[in-house]
Design a protein around this motif. Structure first.
Motif, PDB file in Angstrom:
ATOM      1  N   ASN A 118      38.100  15.280  82.388  1.00  0.00           N
ATOM      2  CA  ASN A 118      38.949  16.173  83.156  1.00  0.00           C
ATOM      3  C   ASN A 118      39.457  17.251  82.204  1.00  0.00           C
ATOM      4  OD1 ASN A 118      40.471  17.417  85.065  1.00  0.00           O
ATOM      5  ND2 ASN A 118      41.785  15.657  85.534  1.00  0.00           N
TER       6      ASN A 118
ATOM      7  N   ARG B 220      41.379  20.674  81.966  1.00  0.00           N
ATOM      8  CA  ARG B 220      42.344  21.317  82.859  1.00  0.00           C
ATOM      9  C   ARG B 220      42.599  22.777  82.476  1.00  0.00           C
ATOM     10  NH1 ARG B 220      44.039  16.185  81.213  1.00  0.00           N
ATOM     11  NH2 ARG B 220      44.106  14.627  82.883  1.00  0.00           N
TER      12      ARG B 220
ATOM     13  N   SER C  78      38.136   9.407  92.878  1.00  0.00           N
ATOM     14  CA  SER C  78      39.471   9.786  92.391  1.00  0.00           C
ATOM     15  C   SER C  78      40.371  10.126  93.565  1.00  0.00           C
ATOM     16  CB  SER C  78      39.322  11.025  91.489  1.00  0.00           C
ATOM     17  OG  SER C  78      40.579  11.631  91.256  1.00  0.00           O
ATOM     18  N   LEU C  79      41.679  10.157  93.330  1.00  0.00           N
ATOM     19  CA  LEU C  79      42.581  10.752  94.324  1.00  0.00           C
ATOM     20  C   LEU C  79      42.065  12.158  94.652  1.00  0.00           C
ATOM     21  CD1 LEU C  79      46.106  10.035  92.801  1.00  0.00           C
ATOM     22  CD2 LEU C  79      45.046   8.849  94.748  1.00  0.00           C
ATOM     23  N   MET C  80      41.439  12.752  93.642  1.00  0.00           N
ATOM     24  CA  MET C  80      40.981  14.132  93.804  1.00  0.00           C
ATOM     25  C   MET C  80      39.687  14.233  94.611  1.00  0.00           C
ATOM     26  SD  MET C  80      43.499  15.335  92.372  1.00  0.00           S
ATOM     27  CE  MET C  80      44.769  14.494  91.431  1.00  0.00           C
TER      28      MET C  80
ATOM     29  N   ILE D  16      42.995  21.673  88.021  1.00  0.00           N
ATOM     30  CA  ILE D  16      41.886  20.744  87.730  1.00  0.00           C
ATOM     31  C   ILE D  16      40.731  20.970  88.704  1.00  0.00           C
ATOM     32  CG2 ILE D  16      43.301  18.966  86.607  1.00  0.00           C
ATOM     33  CD1 ILE D  16      43.337  17.417  89.249  1.00  0.00           C
TER      34      ILE D  16
ATOM     35  N   TYR E 133      37.265  19.252  88.202  1.00  0.00           N
ATOM     36  CA  TYR E 133      37.385  17.795  88.386  1.00  0.00           C
ATOM     37  C   TYR E 133      37.467  17.462  89.874  1.00  0.00           C
ATOM     38  CZ  TYR E 133      39.084  13.033  87.548  1.00  0.00           C
ATOM     39  OH  TYR E 133      39.222  11.669  87.516  1.00  0.00           O
TER      40      TYR E 133
ATOM     41  N   GLY F  69      44.306   5.647  91.581  1.00  0.00           N
ATOM     42  CA  GLY F  69      45.484   6.507  91.571  1.00  0.00           C
ATOM     43  C   GLY F  69      45.707   6.972  90.147  1.00  0.00           C
ATOM     44  N   TYR F  70      46.961   7.208  89.801  1.00  0.00           N
ATOM     45  CA  TYR F  70      47.270   7.601  88.428  1.00  0.00           C
ATOM     46  C   TYR F  70      47.301   6.350  87.552  1.00  0.00           C
ATOM     47  CZ  TYR F  70      47.685  12.510  89.343  1.00  0.00           C
ATOM     48  OH  TYR F  70      47.370  13.820  89.635  1.00  0.00           O
TER      49      TYR F  70
ATOM     50  N   MET G 250      42.458   9.614  79.223  1.00  0.00           N
ATOM     51  CA  MET G 250      42.302  10.904  79.914  1.00  0.00           C
ATOM     52  C   MET G 250      43.661  11.396  80.414  1.00  0.00           C
ATOM     53  SD  MET G 250      39.746  11.840  83.049  1.00  0.00           S
ATOM     54  CE  MET G 250      40.675  11.150  84.405  1.00  0.00           C
ATOM     55  N   ASN G 251      44.523  10.433  80.758  1.00  0.00           N
ATOM     56  CA  ASN G 251      45.825  10.801  81.326  1.00  0.00           C
ATOM     57  C   ASN G 251      46.945  10.791  80.307  1.00  0.00           C
ATOM     58  OD1 ASN G 251      44.921  11.328  83.896  1.00  0.00           O
ATOM     59  ND2 ASN G 251      45.143   9.197  84.549  1.00  0.00           N
TER      60      ASN G 251
ATOM     61  N   PHE H  39      56.042  15.538  84.334  1.00  0.00           N
ATOM     62  CA  PHE H  39      54.890  15.120  85.155  1.00  0.00           C
ATOM     63  C   PHE H  39      54.943  13.620  85.386  1.00  0.00           C
ATOM     64  CE2 PHE H  39      50.802  16.317  86.946  1.00  0.00           C
ATOM     65  CZ  PHE H  39      50.182  15.086  87.072  1.00  0.00           C
TER      66      PHE H  39
HETATM   67  C1  GCO Z   1      45.197  14.782  86.735  1.00  0.00           C
HETATM   68  C2  GCO Z   1      44.707  13.379  86.507  1.00  0.00           C
HETATM   69  C3  GCO Z   1      44.066  12.855  87.807  1.00  0.00           C
HETATM   70  C4  GCO Z   1      43.896  11.355  87.693  1.00  0.00           C
HETATM   71  C5  GCO Z   1      42.920  10.700  88.612  1.00  0.00           C
HETATM   72  C6  GCO Z   1      43.527  10.378  89.910  1.00  0.00           C
HETATM   73  O1  GCO Z   1      44.971  15.639  85.872  1.00  0.00           O
HETATM   74  O2  GCO Z   1      45.855  14.983  87.771  1.00  0.00           O
HETATM   75  O3  GCO Z   1      43.792  13.295  85.441  1.00  0.00           O
HETATM   76  O4  GCO Z   1      42.889  13.554  88.018  1.00  0.00           O
HETATM   77  O5  GCO Z   1      43.434  10.995  86.450  1.00  0.00           O
HETATM   78  O6  GCO Z   1      41.754  11.439  88.748  1.00  0.00           O
HETATM   79  O7  GCO Z   1      42.565   9.698  90.685  1.00  0.00           O
END
Ligand code: GCO
Length: 252
Positions: free
Chosen positions: A94, A96, A142-144, A152, A155, A186-187, A192-193, A202
């Motif tokens: 990801n 950003r 992903s949530l996305m 993002i 992604y 979810g988160y 990555m996070n 955040f």
């Molecule tokens: C972001 C995060 C999200 C989560 C994940 C949620 O930048 O908001 O990386 O993308 O990691 O994908 O499902």
């Protein structure tokens, strides 16, 4: 054990969600190939996962966005006399930044790993799964795949594609007894996070927005993957399980 005698290929398997899935699948008896670009990190992870020293975890360096690298990886699996029964497409990045400033090479890298990589590994597993009379494809969406947030865009596009590509696989390969399903994390507390977790504002937003009131753990994703890898999911295909602490169920 649920996965005794099964071979699993897990991209992104050296850390985070992929690593947790590899550890759980190992405990359920699977023979495992873990994939990542960093050969050294991968080798260390393989040894750490193979806690019983049964040589059931194999490091398979691969750039999933490269057809040549993926073909070489499948040649190695074939040379080992193995056939992939369960594929977990977990490799993902990801990167950003504002859409209006998003460079094409950044866009292409994210799409290349997250979506094209899923396509290449999926296609690479087909002949073996067909030969064995079936298989399981588990894609980490992903949530996305469902909603978006600013900064993002590649992604979001890649994960929306992963969700719908899962359905495409499902409808086309069901006749071969190959099931394809997605997991929507979810988160989750992953590398990555890490920047998001470290950002106090955040972090507080996510805690407040998630009904469970916390970040998820990679191991909590792994159990959903184990279900999709098991015979319990034989009549489920083209679906998603959200492992998200309720965030998608909640308007606010
Ligand atoms: C972001 C995060 C999200 C989560 C994940 C949620 O930048 O908001 O990386 O993308 O990691 O994908 O499902």
């Amino acid at each position: 054990m649920i996965l005794s005698g099964k071979t699993a290929l897990i991209s992104g398997g050296s850390r985070g969600i992929g690593r947790a899935i590899a550890e759980l699948f190992y405990s359920e008896g699977a023979n495992i190939y873990i994939m990542a670009r960093n050969a050294e990190q991968l080798g260390i992870a393989a040894k750490e996962i193979d806690v019983k020293n049964e040589n059931r975890v194999h490091a398979l360096p691969c750039d999933v966005s490269s057809e040549t690298s993926v073909n070489d990886a499948f040649a190695r699996i074939k040379a080992d006399g193995a056939i992939v029964d369960v594929l977990v497409n977990c490799a993902g990045v990801n990167l950003r930044g504002p859409l209006e400033e998003m460079p094409l090479d950044t866009w292409s890298k994210v799409i290349g790993i997250n979506l094209t990589g899923t396509y290449l590994l999926t296609k690479g597993c087909f002949e073996g799964m067909k030969e064995k009379g079936g298989g399981k494809i588990i894609n980490i969406a992903s949530l996305m795949s469902e909603v978006a947030r600013p900064t993002i865009s590649p992604y979001v596009a890649s994960k929306g594609g992963v969700k719908m590509f899962t359905k495409a696989i499902a409808v086309e390969w069901a006749k071969y007894n190959i099931q394809a399903n997605s997991i929507i994390p979810g988160y989750i507390e992953t590398e990555m996070n890490a920047p998001l977790i470290a950002d106090k504002e955040f972090n507080a937003k996510i805690i407040n927005r998630t009904p469970a009131g916390r970040w998820g753990k990679p191991s909590e994703i792994a159990h959903a993957a184990l279900f999709f890898a098991s015979h319990g999911s034989d009549f489920i295909t083209g679906q998603e399980i959200a492992v998200d602490g309720g965030i998608l169920a909640a308007l606010m």
